[in-house]
Every structure is written in C-alpha cells, then in structure tokens.
Write a protein that holds these residues in place. Structure first.
Motif, PDB file in Angstrom:
ATOM      1  N   HIS A 172       0.969  -1.189  -0.017  1.00  0.00           N
ATOM      2  CA  HIS A 172      -0.217   0.077   0.034  1.00  0.00           C
ATOM      3  C   HIS A 172       1.168   1.402   0.251  1.00  0.00           C
ATOM      4  N   ALA A 210      -4.746   0.380  -3.094  1.00  0.00           N
ATOM      5  CA  ALA A 210      -5.949   0.468  -2.897  1.00  0.00           C
ATOM      6  C   ALA A 210      -6.079   2.196  -3.247  1.00  0.00           C
ATOM      7  N   LEU A 224      -6.910  -6.468  -3.619  1.00  0.00           N
ATOM      8  CA  LEU A 224      -8.548  -5.681  -2.703  1.00  0.00           C
ATOM      9  C   LEU A 224      -9.616  -6.269  -2.970  1.00  0.00           C
ATOM     10  N   ASP A 267      -6.209  -2.997   6.240  1.00  0.00           N
ATOM     11  CA  ASP A 267      -6.080  -2.504   4.798  1.00  0.00           C
ATOM     12  C   ASP A 267      -6.387  -0.824   5.185  1.00  0.00           C
ATOM     13  N   ASP A 297      -4.315   2.417   4.668  1.00  0.00           N
ATOM     14  CA  ASP A 297      -4.334   3.436   3.299  1.00  0.00           C
ATOM     15  C   ASP A 297      -3.581   4.704   3.653  1.00  0.00           C
TER      16      ASP A 297
END
Length: 424
Positions: free
Chosen positions: A18, A68, A158, A206, A208
C-alpha cells in the motif's frame, strides 16, 4: 491520494502493498507530461484498457500509487459523470503535481489522438479501416492482455479474502446480466453498503496512507463553475448570433451529462452536432470510425467534430478549423476536470474515516467485478478470439507479468504482428 506511512513493524508487510514509493525530489510537471504523452500514444483499447495501462505504469512499475488508493480514485471516477479513464488520469496528475499536474496529465494523454482526429476533420475524410484491420486487431489483443493483467493484479490486492471475492463475483454477475448505467450505480452503492456491514473488522489490515490536505476553496469554486456553466452557456447560446456559444454549450453538456463515459457519449454528440444540421450523418460516422483506430480517450472525437464544422473554407478555414477543434475539445473535457478538481479534496478527507474505509473496501471489490464484467463483454465477447488470438493474449499477459519489455513496446509489437498476420 495516499501519503501517510503506517507506524511500527506490524505495518511493514502492509506497506509493501500500500505504500507509494514517490521519488525523494517529487515528480516534475515535464515528467508527468512525458509519461502521459507516451500513454496517449500507446493506450489502445478503450477506457477499461486505459485504467489497466495507468495501473501498470503508476502502481505496478513505478509504485508511486498504492493499489488501494488507485482503486479509490477509479471508484470515484466511475461514480461521477464524464470520461472515467481521462478523469483517472487527471486524478493521478493531481496527486503527483497538484492542479498543474492534472492539466499536463490531461494534455499529454489527450494530445496525440486529438491532433490526428482534428487533422482528419480538416481533411473532411474518414479512414479506410479495412486497410489497417490487422493492425487494429493486434492492438485489441494487446488491450485484452493488459486488462487481464490489471484485473488480476487488482483482484489480488483488493479482494484478498472470501467476503470481498464473493462481492466482486456478485458485482460482475449483476453487470453482465444488466449492463446499464443504473446497474453500475447499484454495483457501486451495493459494494459500499456491503463494506459498511461486513468489512469493518478489515479496516486496520487494509489501512491506506493519507494525503496532504488540499484547499477546499478551490474545490468549491470548481464545483460552482461546473453547475454555473450548465445554466449560463444555454443563455449565452441564445444571445450569441455567431453560434460559437451554441457549439460550446453542446459539447460541454455532452461531457457533463454522460454517465459511463466512452461510447455512451455518442448519442449526446450526435444530438449536439447532427440534429442541428452542423454535420451530416456520414461525416459523423466516418469520424467515429477513425476514433476507434487511434489511442487515447474516445472523447477526442470532439476534436474531429470541431474541425469538421468549418472544413472547406479555404486557407483561413484551416486556422478556424484548428481553433474550433481546440474549443470543442476543451469544452467536452472541461466538466470532467472541474469535477476532479472539485471532488478530490473532499474525497481525500472522507476516504480515511474508518467507516468510510470499510465502505470503500466494498466499493473497490465491486469495481473489480465491474471491470471483470467489461472484460467479458464487450472486450472478450466482441473480440471473437480464435486459438491464435488466445495464444497472443496469453503471451502479452506473460510479458507484462514478468516485465520482459515495457508496455509501449508490447503495443508496438502487437501492431506489427497484427499487420504481418493480416498481410499474409
């Protein structure tokens, strides 16, 4: 766009996927322009292929954007009116170089096909696509390989778990069953609702990186200009005896009111230039055919139409045609740029809120399904692939997967092979 590094050793693996690796000295405007100019010269295959080319260049190769963050931008551009792939390019340019970066990115990506189509409009001729049918087929096969490569890369990043994989499959199924703008909205909104309900526990995994805040004042001005022009231009068109503002209004409205981008704009453009009698149907269709043979965004068809409006007026007519082509080109892309400039600062503020991140995780999974549906129909079904074609697509995918040669070289190779196969 992403720009805040997670802290601690626990985030190290996450950052591999990321973290954008921006150059220490930043990205210059000339560098942005030249990268997008090369993309404008080599990005065949339509909007979905363009998204694949952008991902290969800025996410996979240069690692300036995270998967992302890139998918969030794609999701936003799918949700608002305008040419989605061009808006993604503007958004990338804005992330790398601010307001000026968005402009030079658009200029580089749009200029090659716009110049070719404007020249064709001034010549008042289409091109015989049959003479380069092999080249076009080779380029289409390259585009299929690029889209497959980008799609699988986005799916790995994703849709890393079962809920998001199921969501992507459901989104693809809905789009294949009902390929409409309404279905596209349903897919995106459904993805957000599913993310809010099912993916809140995934947000920490996840995370970012944030982005430097952008001025909300400029964004409000851009959004105000977008709506104001929709009201003011029709009034000016009625008051202007030269017809210039009527032309600007027709192209601006076509760019501002089209959802889905690409080929969806054709009925609007036809209503803007053929219905008033400015251009006949044969000239319109010839230009549309030529647009299929050039790289870059389909909206550059506006340059052809603008040039064709004043063809045949002698030497001075060339200058007038060129200027009109420039006016129509800017008019059709202006609403897209105003929306990108107006929405990205607010988008950057809300997309990092935990609940919004959960919703966007669902949206990004849905976007993977949406792109998969477009890959199936019309890209795959419309290509009528035989065994040789499938072999070529697999070869393109392998070249991209192992980075044997750059993407632009793959495009050139596809054109040459397509021409030779068609010739022999």
């Amino acid at each position: 766009m992403p720009d805040m590094t997670p802290k601690g050793d626990a985030a190290e693996d996450q950052n591999k996927n990321h973290t954008p690796a921006m150059p220490a000295d930043g990205v210059g405007l000339w560098q942005i322009f030249l990268i997008f100019l090369r993309l404008g010269l080599t990005s065949f295959g339509g909007p979905v292929a363009h998204i694949g080319y952008f991902r290969e260049e800025f996410v996979a190769r240069r690692k300036w954007l995270s998967d992302a963050g890139y998918a969030d931008l794609v999701a936003l551009c799918q949700f608002v009116p305008g040419p989605a792939s061009s808006q993604v390019g503007m958004g990338i340019g804005m992330a790398l170089g601010g307001l000026r970066g968005s402009l030079v990115a658009w200029l580089g990506f749009t200029m090659p096909s716009a110049i070719v189509l404007a020249a064709l409009g001034m010549a008042f001729v289409g091109i015989d696509l049959g003479s380069i049918d092999g080249v076009i087929r080779g380029l289409k096969l390259v585009a299929v390989g690029v889209v497959i490569h980008a799609l699988l890369g986005m799916a790995r990043s994703l849709c890393p778990d079962i809920p998001r994989a199921i969501l992507a499959v459901l989104a693809a199924g809905l789009m294949i069953a009902s390929d409409t703008v309404l279905a596209q909205f349903a897919v995106i909104l459904g993805g957000m609702v599913a993310g809010l309900l099912l993916l809140k526990n995934k947000v920490a995994d996840d995370a970012d990186r944030g982005s430097a805040p952008r001025s909300a004042t400029g964004a409000i001005v851009a959004l105000g200009a977008f709506f104001a022009l929709l009201v003011v231009l029709p009034v000016l068109a009625r008051l202007d005896p030269t017809g210039l503002f009527a032309v600007i209004d027709g192209f601006y409205r076509s760019g501002a009111l089209v959802f889905g981008g690409g080929h969806v704009v054709l009925p609007l453009l036809q209503n803007a230039v053929v219905t008033p009698g400015w251009i006949d149907t044969e000239t319109f269709l010839a230009g549309y055919g030529a647009t299929q043979a050039v790289p870059g965004p389909i909206f550059t068809f506006a340059a052809y139409l603008g040039a064709a409006l004043h063809t045949g007026a002698g030497g001075s007519g060339i200058v007038v045609s060129a200027l009109t082509a420039l006016v129509t080109l800017v008019a059709i892309f202006l609403p897209a740029w105003l929306l990108v400039v107006g929405l990205l600062p607010f988008w950057d503020r809300v997309r990092h809120i935990p609940s919004m991140r959960a919703g966007l995780m669902g949206v990004n999974a849905a976007v993977v399904g949406l792109l998969a549906a477009v890959l199936y129909d019309p890209i795959w079904t419309g290509a009528n692939l035989d065994i040789f074609d499938i072999g070529c697509v697999i070869l393109v995918f392998a070249i991209l997967q192992w980075r044997i040669v750059p993407v632009w070289a793959v495009v050139g190779l596809g054109a040459v092979v397509g021409y030779l196969v068609g010739f022999f």
